[in-house]
Enzyme design. Structure first.
Site, short mmCIF file in Angstrom:
data_model
loop_
_atom_site.label_atom_id
_atom_site.label_comp_id
_atom_site.label_asym_id
_atom_site.label_seq_id
_atom_site.Cartn_x
_atom_site.Cartn_y
_atom_site.Cartn_z
N GLY A 81 0.81 -1.21 0.00
CA GLY A 81 0.00 0.00 0.00
C GLY A 81 0.85 1.26 0.00
N SER A 82 0.31 2.32 0.58
CA SER A 82 0.86 3.66 0.40
C SER A 82 2.20 3.91 1.08
CB SER A 82 -0.15 4.70 0.87
OG SER A 82 -1.28 4.69 0.03
N THR A 83 2.68 3.00 1.94
CA THR A 83 4.03 3.21 2.47
C THR A 83 5.05 3.19 1.33
OG1 THR A 83 4.25 0.83 2.90
CG2 THR A 83 3.54 2.23 4.74
#
Length: 729
Positions: free
Chosen positions: A320-322
């Site tokens: 995801g967005s990490t």
């Protein structure tokens, strides 16, 4: 004359008898000479045969190596255990003046029954078997030194012990996936009609498995000649080869930081019941893993395992967005990134596909810098369309360590995958979808930001020591790589990550991780879960893997923290942020990172004593003086039970339950108690209970102050006690 002949004839028979006798005597004499003079008789070496009949041989077991934390506290060790055996055959006593076998079966059974927790009838059946010796199991297997001494004090003829070792983990469910477990195996064999058992301990998970060869050691043996009573024959040689103990392993784990993590993870499990969760703290400068915990976990002493994989290294998932952190870092380092470039958020068409922002509508026209702060998928996609290309992104991610193992000293580490070819695949990879990583890869990549552009290899083995010589045979040092990213890029990334948590804009995604007085920097992640059975991503409020990757202090990070949680039953990512903030606060106080380690706020460790038979008021005072919270059960003046047990280490403000000798127990008001505290109390009182829901006690079926009879079945209603209306990414 005839008479003489007749007499001579009558002597012919005795002569024949004498001849036969003489012939037999010669045969026996020749056989005796053969037996006496020949080293081999009918293919059997008589010297070896005689020695085998009279030689005693036993294995000298090597001690499996001990596992320690970075301060030398024991995390895994061998402890002696014993198997009770009974010699039944009178042959063992022989002419010895004192009996060496069981003489009085009924008396022996009666005295052993309460100690071994076996019925007299069962023991009598064992003690009357037609065997040379028997094992008094199951109660007589794996007994402790204390129980052994209790049995020895009975002075029962024919009762003996076989010593062996078992693996013991003094902290129970503590760093379980790091330590793993070692299991004892038994191999039976028979020598001279006597059953013998050979024991071995084999590591099957974690460090125990990874370093099996080093931990195991080499067994020795002892051989000597013995008489018919089983005693060593004086002045005969003894063949002894000493066992070589296994190597001791010192981990980089800090027991206190590990306890902070364990407490936070267990609390999250209780309150939010995720499918799984992992949380790890690492020294940002050295790469040392200071603590790591996962749920569901297990106690290696009893091996109540539901999952055999360590989420730190053996789970691959879409991050995801990490991953936007590393997409932005690649774009900035290319020299082509301009943070004030404006793009239209909300959605973007890429071929026949559409990329949408996590909130579905975006924030209108915003800058790329704000796109990182708001965690815009469209913004990340813009970077791989307008600033860097597919090849540059792949090269960057590979140089940051993604797609290959880090090499940390833990078993079953996986690679992850960086497969992206088509424009839509490149776009989704930029915000962490369609590719897979591991938690340990995330931690390693973050060291680039913490070390001015140089990547540091994570490790968990501090040193390995040979206890036979006390020499360090292997010692790890920080491994710092070459410059991967420009220092100016790192400084820009720190500013962007700081704003994710500390900015006050309407779309700021990391405000749940903000702590007053702490300059934490980081990035949140919310990854969809792909269902391979339906070939689509799951939908629903909590069908995500929520994650956080961060570090502190901002300008010169000392600690890196990474946490991920899959499918909590409620509250989306709020449970994760609660756990992360608790660990950050406790760790920073403990390490005095922000100068908070003072007498009022510091977290200290305290080792519990045995409080059994001690005065209730005195112990209550002692615990309170050490900032421990005593929970007194009953109004008695003496303590008869406690939890946790003696020699357990607790931290400031932990609860310690003390059961008194009152017996007239009443049920306290459990409302507001955590599930763990409430069930601990009821277990101590041996009260049956049912649980409904997750979190903290909000009501109880039996009113507070009710006198308990022991026959109750109490139902506790649990729910979240927090305000859960938080902005989600």
């Amino acid at each position: 004359m005839k008479k003489e002949r007749k007499q001579l004839q009558t002597w012919k028979f005795p002569k024949k008898v004498f001849g036969v006798f003489l012939f037999c005597f010669l045969i026996i004499y020749i056989q005796f000479a053969y037996l006496s003079l020949s080293p081999n008789v009918y293919g059997i070496n008589m010297d070896d045969f005689a020695k085998a009949r009279n030689t005693y041989s036993t294995t000298l077991y090597a001690k499996r190596g001990t596992i320690y934390d970075n301060e030398g506290n024991t995390l895994a060790l061998n402890v002696s255990s014993y198997t009770v055996i009974a010699y039944l055959s009178p042959k063992r006593t022989g002419s010895n003046p004192e009996p060496l076998h069981v003489v009085d079966v009924e008396l022996t059974a009666k005295k052993l029954s309460p100690i071994l927790n076996m019925t007299e009838e069962t023991l009598i059946k064992l003690l009357t078997k037609k065997a040379y010796q028997v094992e008094l199991g199951p109660g007589g297997r794996g007994i402790t030194e204390v129980v052994k001494e209790e049995i020895e004090a009975l002075d029962l003829p024919g009762i003996d012990f076989i010593e062996n070792f078992k693996r013991y983990y003094p902290n129970g469910d503590f760093a379980s996936y790091i330590l793993g477990y070692a299991k004892q195996y038994e191999k039976e064999y028979v020598v001279d009609d006597v059953k013998k058992i050979e024991y071995s301990i084999v590591g099957e998970l974690g460090i125990e498995a990874k370093f099996e060869d080093m931990l195991t050691g080499t067994n020795g043996y002892l051989k000597y000649q013995r008489d018919r009573y089983g005693y060593k024959i004086p002045d005969t040689p003894e063949d002894r080869v000493e066992a070589e103990n296994g190597k001791d392993i010192y981990l980089t784990l800090d027991a206190n930081i590990q306890r902070f993590i364990e407490a936070a993870v267990k609390d999250t499990e209780t309150n939010f019941n995720p499918e799984w969760m992992t949380l790890t703290v690492m020294n940002a400068k050295t790469g040392e893993i200071l603590g790591s915990a996962s749920t569901p976990s297990f106690d290696p002493n009893i091996r109540n395992i539901t999952n055999y994989e360590n989420p730190l290294v053996s789970y691959v998932y879409e991050p995801g967005s990490t991953m936007k952190t590393f997409t932005y870092m690649c774009a900035i380092d290319s020299g082509k990134y301009k943070g004030n470039t404006v793009f239209t958020s909300g959605s973007v068409e890429i071929g026949d596909d559409t990329v949408k922002d996590w909130n579905g509508i975006g924030w209108g026209n915003i800058t790329l810098d704000l796109g990182f702060e708001y965690s815009s998928n469209v913004g990340a996609s813009y970077l791989v369309q307008k600033v860097i290309n597919k090849t540059e992104l792949r090269d960057c991610l590979e140089s940051y360590g993604f797609g290959e193992k880090t090499g940390i000293e833990l078993p079953r580490e996986l690679n992850g995958s960086l497969k992206f070819t088509y424009p839509i695949e490149v776009a989704t990879a930029s915000f962490g979808q369609g590719i897979t990583t591991t938690a340990i890869q995330q931690l390693q990549a973050l060291t680039i930001i913490a070390n001015d552009g140089k990547m540091v290899k994570p490790y968990i083995i501090e040193k390995i020591v040979d206890p036979n010589t006390n020499k360090v045979i292997e010692e790890n040092k920080p491994q710092i790589g070459e410059q991967i990213v420009k220092t100016s890029t790192v400084e820009k990334m720190k500013d962007l990550m700081y704003n994710v948590i500390n900015a006050n804009n309407i779309g700021t995604t990391g405000i749940a991780y903000r702590i007053d007085g702490f300059d934490i920097i980081g990035k949140t992640g919310t990854a969809q879960i792909y269902d391979t059975t339906q070939n689509k991503y799951l939908e629903g409020t909590n069908n995500y893997i929520f994650s956080f990757a961060g570090m502190f202090p901002k300008d010169d990070p000392e600690i890196i923290i990474y946490a991920a949680m899959k499918r909590p039953t409620h509250s989306t990512s709020y449970g994760l942020s609660t756990a992360v903030k608790k660990v950050i606060k406790d760790t920073s106080k403990y390490l005095n990172i922000y100068g908070t380690n003072n007498n009022e706020t510091s977290v200290t460790e305290y080792k519990l004593n045995s409080y059994t038979s001690k005065n209730t008021i005195d112990i209550k005072k002692e615990l309170e003086e050490n900032k421990i919270v005593p929970i007194i059960i009953g109004n008695g003046d003496k303590i008869i039970n406690q939890y946790p047990k003696s020699d357990t280490k607790v931290l400031s403000y932990d609860k310690v339950f003390l059961v008194t000798n009152d017996k007239n127990y009443t049920l306290p008001n459990l409302v507001g108690w955590s599930k763990k505290d409430a069930t601990t109390l009821l277990d101590l009182l041996k009260i049956k209970y049912n649980l409904e829901g997750y979190g903290y006690v909000t009501s109880q079926s039996v009113p507070a102050n009710t006198k308990l009879t022991g026959e109750e079945i109490i139902t506790l209603m649990l729910s979240d006690k927090y305000n859960l209306n938080k902005v989600e990414e």
